[in-house]
Design a protein around this motif. Structure first.
Motif, mmCIF file in Angstrom:
data_model
loop_
_atom_site.group_PDB
_atom_site.id
_atom_site.type_symbol
_atom_site.label_atom_id
_atom_site.label_comp_id
_atom_site.label_asym_id
_atom_site.label_seq_id
_atom_site.Cartn_x
_atom_site.Cartn_y
_atom_site.Cartn_z
ATOM 1 N N ARG A 184 -11.809 -9.910 -4.255
ATOM 2 C CA ARG A 184 -11.393 -9.087 -3.113
ATOM 3 C C ARG A 184 -11.056 -7.675 -3.569
ATOM 4 O O ARG A 184 -11.445 -6.696 -2.926
ATOM 5 N N SER A 185 -10.344 -7.556 -4.678
ATOM 6 C CA SER A 185 -9.977 -6.249 -5.209
ATOM 7 C C SER A 185 -11.217 -5.444 -5.586
ATOM 8 O O SER A 185 -11.310 -4.243 -5.296
ATOM 9 N N ALA A 186 -12.201 -6.127 -6.185
ATOM 10 C CA ALA A 186 -13.422 -5.444 -6.619
ATOM 11 C C ALA A 186 -14.227 -4.937 -5.422
ATOM 12 O O ALA A 186 -14.718 -3.805 -5.422
ATOM 13 N N LEU A 187 -14.373 -5.763 -4.394
ATOM 14 C CA LEU A 187 -15.188 -5.348 -3.253
ATOM 15 C C LEU A 187 -14.523 -4.220 -2.474
ATOM 16 O O LEU A 187 -15.195 -3.313 -1.965
ATOM 17 N N ALA A 194 -8.704 0.898 1.182
ATOM 18 C CA ALA A 194 -7.367 0.773 0.605
ATOM 19 C C ALA A 194 -6.572 -0.359 1.235
ATOM 20 O O ALA A 194 -5.528 -0.753 0.722
ATOM 21 N N SER A 195 -7.045 -0.890 2.357
ATOM 22 C CA SER A 195 -6.327 -1.949 3.055
ATOM 23 C C SER A 195 -7.317 -2.835 3.793
ATOM 24 O O SER A 195 -8.506 -2.526 3.889
ATOM 25 N N GLN A 196 -6.805 -3.938 4.340
ATOM 26 C CA GLN A 196 -7.664 -4.830 5.105
ATOM 27 C C GLN A 196 -8.163 -4.144 6.379
ATOM 28 O O GLN A 196 -9.268 -4.414 6.846
ATOM 29 N N VAL A 197 -7.348 -3.262 6.927
ATOM 30 C CA VAL A 197 -7.767 -2.495 8.106
ATOM 31 C C VAL A 197 -8.963 -1.615 7.755
ATOM 32 O O VAL A 197 -9.940 -1.532 8.501
#
Length: 209
Positions: A184-187, A194-197
């Protein structure tokens, strides 16, 4: 092409069969530092590479063998990032309505005030620049997405489309939570999110592009 109309500058295209009008508009645009390419007919545009150019088109409505309104429809489809300003010595309401419905930003009847034309041109160039910027951002986002691994795309879909949390994704894929977190961090880094939004917004832009 007048002096200053380089391949990197803003460009005002002028199509008018009247030589005196082409000269007058060229001089006007030169006086305010705008590059101008003045042509007698739309045929001349075939030799012009407009890819990625910030430009607008000043187009006469009536020319020998050519209806500017008909040409505009085809031009707008091929070059949506280049706004059109109509000028005419024989305008009427139905003509202006058709032009504006077709996406023209202004319809000026000759003789018109030079400042009215310049104001319309500046609006057109601003719109073209905005359109080109959005296109470049979309291209960049697609390149970033293409750099994701199949696993990263899979995890992204589970986050964005399914709304799953790290633990749920790990269970579905048979992976450790640490592995999913790293993925998740890589993608997100590759997509500049910078956020899920941000990730959700990127996904929406990808769907729309």
């Amino acid at each position: 092409m007048t002096q200053g109309a380089t391949q990197t500058s803003d460009l005002v295209l002028v199509i008018d069969d009247d030589p005196s009008m082409r000269k007058a508009l060229g001089n006007l645009l030169d006086s305010v530092g705008l590059g101008c390419l003045a042509l007698a007919s739309p045929e001349g545009l075939k030799a012009v590479d407009l890819t990625g150019r910030v430009a607008c088109l000043v187009l006469d409505v009536r020319m020998p063998g050519c209806n500017g309104l008909d040409f505009h429809e085809a031009f707008a489809h091929e070059h949506p990032a280049i706004p059109v300003i109509f000028i005419t010595g024989h305008g009427d309401v139905p003509m202006s309505v058709r032009a504006m419905k077709g996406g023209a930003i202004e319809f000026l009847t000759k003789p018109f005030r030079e400042q009215d034309l310049l104001d319309a041109i500046y609006v057109g160039l601003a719109q073209s620049r905005q359109h080109q910027t959005k296109g470049q951002e979309s291209d960049d986002l697609r390149r970033r997405y293409a750099s994701l691994s199949p696993r990263e795309r899979e995890v992204m879909a589970m986050i964005v489309d399914d709304g799953l949390q790290t633990k749920q994704i790990a269970a579905r894929l048979g992976l450790s939570e640490i592995t999913v977190k790293l993925c998740r961090s890589a993608l997100m880094k590759k997509l500049g999110a910078a956020s899920q939004v941000d990730l959700g917004m990127a996904a929406e832009r990808l769907k729309a592009s």
